[in-house]
Design a protein around this motif. Structure first.
Motif, PDB file in Angstrom:
ATOM      1  N   UNK A 150       0.810  -1.213   0.000  1.00 58.50           N
ATOM      2  CA  UNK A 150       0.000   0.000   0.000  1.00 58.50           C
ATOM      3  C   UNK A 150       0.847   1.269   0.000  1.00 58.50           C
ATOM      4  N   UNK A 151       2.029   1.191   0.588  1.00 60.43           N
ATOM      5  CA  UNK A 151       2.871   2.378   0.772  1.00 60.43           C
ATOM      6  C   UNK A 151       4.271   2.073   0.292  1.00 60.43           C
ATOM      7  N   UNK A 152       4.867   3.014  -0.463  1.00 52.31           N
ATOM      8  CA  UNK A 152       6.219   2.843  -0.980  1.00 52.31           C
ATOM      9  C   UNK A 152       7.058   4.058  -0.607  1.00 52.31           C
ATOM     10  N   UNK A 153       8.196   3.811   0.013  1.00 48.29           N
ATOM     11  CA  UNK A 153       9.174   4.838   0.307  1.00 48.29           C
ATOM     12  C   UNK A 153      10.400   4.585  -0.563  1.00 48.29           C
ATOM     13  N   UNK A 154      11.009   5.655  -1.055  1.00 42.54           N
ATOM     14  CA  UNK A 154      12.162   5.531  -1.940  1.00 42.54           C
ATOM     15  C   UNK A 154      13.315   6.355  -1.385  1.00 42.54           C
ATOM     16  N   UNK A 155      14.459   5.717  -1.226  1.00 42.55           N
ATOM     17  CA  UNK A 155      15.691   6.422  -0.827  1.00 42.55           C
ATOM     18  C   UNK A 155      16.754   6.144  -1.871  1.00 42.55           C
ATOM     19  N   UNK A 156      17.535   7.167  -2.182  1.00 44.13           N
ATOM     20  CA  UNK A 156      18.654   7.008  -3.107  1.00 44.13           C
ATOM     21  C   UNK A 156      19.789   7.908  -2.655  1.00 44.13           C
ATOM     22  N   UNK A 157      21.014   7.499  -2.958  1.00 42.32           N
ATOM     23  CA  UNK A 157      22.169   8.292  -2.534  1.00 42.32           C
ATOM     24  C   UNK A 157      22.120   9.693  -3.129  1.00 42.32           C
ATOM     25  N   UNK A 158      21.540   9.816  -4.318  1.00 42.11           N
ATOM     26  CA  UNK A 158      21.273  11.131  -4.918  1.00 42.11           C
ATOM     27  C   UNK A 158      19.760  11.360  -4.812  1.00 42.11           C
ATOM     28  N   UNK A 159      19.404  12.356  -4.014  1.00 40.62           N
ATOM     29  CA  UNK A 159      17.990  12.577  -3.701  1.00 40.62           C
ATOM     30  C   UNK A 159      17.127  12.794  -4.938  1.00 40.62           C
ATOM     31  N   UNK A 160      17.701  13.384  -5.970  1.00 37.25           N
ATOM     32  CA  UNK A 160      16.919  13.640  -7.184  1.00 37.25           C
ATOM     33  C   UNK A 160      16.418  12.340  -7.799  1.00 37.25           C
ATOM     34  N   UNK A 161      17.219  11.297  -7.703  1.00 45.29           N
ATOM     35  CA  UNK A 161      16.797  10.003  -8.233  1.00 45.29           C
ATOM     36  C   UNK A 161      15.610   9.444  -7.475  1.00 45.29           C
ATOM     37  N   UNK A 162      15.633   9.576  -6.155  1.00 46.50           N
ATOM     38  CA  UNK A 162      14.512   9.113  -5.341  1.00 46.50           C
ATOM     39  C   UNK A 162      13.252   9.913  -5.651  1.00 46.50           C
ATOM     40  N   UNK A 163      13.411  11.216  -5.810  1.00 44.52           N
ATOM     41  CA  UNK A 163      12.262  12.067  -6.148  1.00 44.52           C
ATOM     42  C   UNK A 163      11.642  11.631  -7.469  1.00 44.52           C
ATOM     43  N   UNK A 164      12.487  11.363  -8.462  1.00 38.36           N
ATOM     44  CA  UNK A 164      11.980  10.991  -9.786  1.00 38.36           C
ATOM     45  C   UNK A 164      11.268   9.646  -9.748  1.00 38.36           C
ATOM     46  N   UNK A 165      11.844   8.672  -9.035  1.00 38.57           N
ATOM     47  CA  UNK A 165      11.200   7.360  -8.969  1.00 38.57           C
ATOM     48  C   UNK A 165       9.880   7.448  -8.200  1.00 38.57           C
ATOM     49  N   UNK A 166       9.862   8.170  -7.095  1.00 44.44           N
ATOM     50  CA  UNK A 166       8.615   8.308  -6.337  1.00 44.44           C
ATOM     51  C   UNK A 166       7.522   8.957  -7.188  1.00 44.44           C
ATOM     52  N   UNK A 167       7.887   9.975  -7.970  1.00 42.61           N
ATOM     53  CA  UNK A 167       6.915  10.628  -8.849  1.00 42.61           C
ATOM     54  C   UNK A 167       6.390   9.661  -9.897  1.00 42.61           C
ATOM     55  N   UNK A 168       7.281   8.838 -10.463  1.00 43.09           N
ATOM     56  CA  UNK A 168       6.869   7.850 -11.456  1.00 43.09           C
ATOM     57  C   UNK A 168       5.921   6.822 -10.845  1.00 43.09           C
ATOM     58  N   UNK A 169       6.214   6.384  -9.620  1.00 42.76           N
ATOM     59  CA  UNK A 169       5.346   5.407  -8.960  1.00 42.76           C
ATOM     60  C   UNK A 169       3.976   6.005  -8.648  1.00 42.76           C
ATOM     61  N   UNK A 170       3.945   7.276  -8.285  1.00 46.12           N
ATOM     62  CA  UNK A 170       2.641   7.925  -8.050  1.00 46.12           C
ATOM     63  C   UNK A 170       1.816   7.956  -9.326  1.00 46.12           C
ATOM     64  N   UNK A 171       2.468   8.190 -10.455  1.00 47.14           N
ATOM     65  CA  UNK A 171       1.764   8.191 -11.736  1.00 47.14           C
ATOM     66  C   UNK A 171       1.182   6.811 -12.051  1.00 47.14           C
ATOM     67  N   UNK A 172       1.813   5.770 -11.482  1.00 47.55           N
ATOM     68  CA  UNK A 172       1.332   4.399 -11.694  1.00 47.55           C
ATOM     69  C   UNK A 172       0.308   3.975 -10.647  1.00 47.55           C
ATOM     70  N   UNK A 173      -0.053   4.905  -9.764  1.00 44.68           N
ATOM     71  CA  UNK A 173      -1.094   4.622  -8.791  1.00 44.68           C
ATOM     72  C   UNK A 173      -0.611   4.217  -7.412  1.00 44.68           C
TER      73      UNK A 173
END
Length: 313
Positions: A150-173
């Motif tokens: 139900x919930x996904x958290x994303x961490x990456x050594x470069x924060x921009x990468x985590x932001x981009x993946x989290x945004x993509x996952x939100x677009x997927x619902x």
């Protein structure tokens, strides 16, 4: 010889099909020689190439060549690139070339979810993804196939990468957010999935709460590590294949620290899929799945793609 491009390869794969195919493949087995590993150096650039053959009684023989260049991220390039050639195992005739990048990311995420199906709690709902590359980008979809994420958290050594993946996952619902606090995220996760090329420990054993499942699918060389040895101290450890204890820096460092022995590893995916090993036994058990990848997985997915494309032709 059929050329199956990126779009055709991706369209032929879904985790609803990938995970059962991998389950059958690990249960039934195939011939998988040890991979060939070579260090590549050109000027100041360094990388690794793996040559991974496999063949089965179904009549297919395949070879993947995958190149890993971790510093590519500084150039805005993926760190992994692969090609896959499929042949007849009875004549050696070339059958198809399949997009090796797509095969690699789907089989890696699919095998992680297959492991989680035996090792994660049935009620696992919060997933932490460590990493933001192409494999990390499919982990949530794969895990949701086997558990009620139900919930996904994303961490990456470069924060921009985590932001981009989290945004993509939100677009997927998905209900997904990036985080900069890895410890806090790890302490609330039901499943922690690490898909990085890290050479330094990221997840600490002290952060693992009772009942968590730790999925490690990034490191595949002795110098690569995503965890500290404490993650293996008193936890229930499974691997994908018997190559993992000889290849994984996570396991080798745990051996060196004296917190894990080879005999303490409970089993592998073949033993899980055949019922020879039980998987998770208690809700409060901390389970660890360490994968280094297998050519069996690549052959399985390349065959799945080839047959799907051929049937549609």
């Amino acid at each position: 010889m059929r050329f199956i491009d990126t779009e055709q390869t991706r369209n032929a794969l879904s985790f609803d099909a990938v995970i059962p195919a991998l389950r059958d493949a690990f249960r039934d087995g195939a011939t998988v020689p040890p991979r060939h590993v070579h260090a590549i150096q050109s000027g100041t650039a360094h990388g690794t190439t793996l040559i991974m053959p496999a063949w089965s009684d179904r009549g297919y023989f395949g070879v993947k060549i995958i190149n890993i260049f971790p510093e590519n991220t500084h150039q805005g390039l993926p760190g992994l690139h692969a090609t896959y050639n499929l042949y007849s195992a009875t004549t050696g005739v070339p059958i198809a070339q399949v997009d090796g990048d797509i095969v690699t990311v789907y089989r890696t995420a699919g095998a992680a979810a297959l492991g989680a199906d035996y090792l994660a709690r049935q009620d696992a709902r919060t997933l932490l993804i460590v990493g933001s590359g192409r494999i990390a980008g499919l982990v949530a979809q794969a895990m949701r196939t086997v558990r009620p994420i139900e919930r996904v958290l994303v961490w990456n050594v470069r924060a921009a990468g985590a932001d981009a993946l989290a945004a993509s996952l939100r677009e997927q619902g998905f209900d997904a957010d990036a985080t900069t606090d890895l410890e806090a995220a790890a302490r609330q996760a039901d499943i922690i999935s690490c898909a990085t090329l890290s050479t330094v420990p990221l997840i600490q054993g002290a952060w693992l709460r009772p009942g968590v499942h730790l999925d490690l699918i990034g490191s595949f060389k002795p110098e690569m590590r995503e965890t500290d040895p404490a993650c293996f101290d008193g936890t229930t450890v499974y691997v994908d294949t018997d190559e993992a204890p000889t290849k994984s820096g996570d396991l080798l460092s745990a051996f060196d620290a004296g917190v894990l022995t080879l005999d303490a590893i409970q089993g592998d995916l073949h033993q899980l899929t055949t019922g020879q090993r039980p998987g998770r036994q208690r809700d409060d058990e901390i389970t660890v799945f360490k994968a280094v990848g297998s050519a069996l997985e690549d052959l399985t997915l390349a065959t799945l793609v080839y047959e799907a494309v051929s049937d549609a032709a």
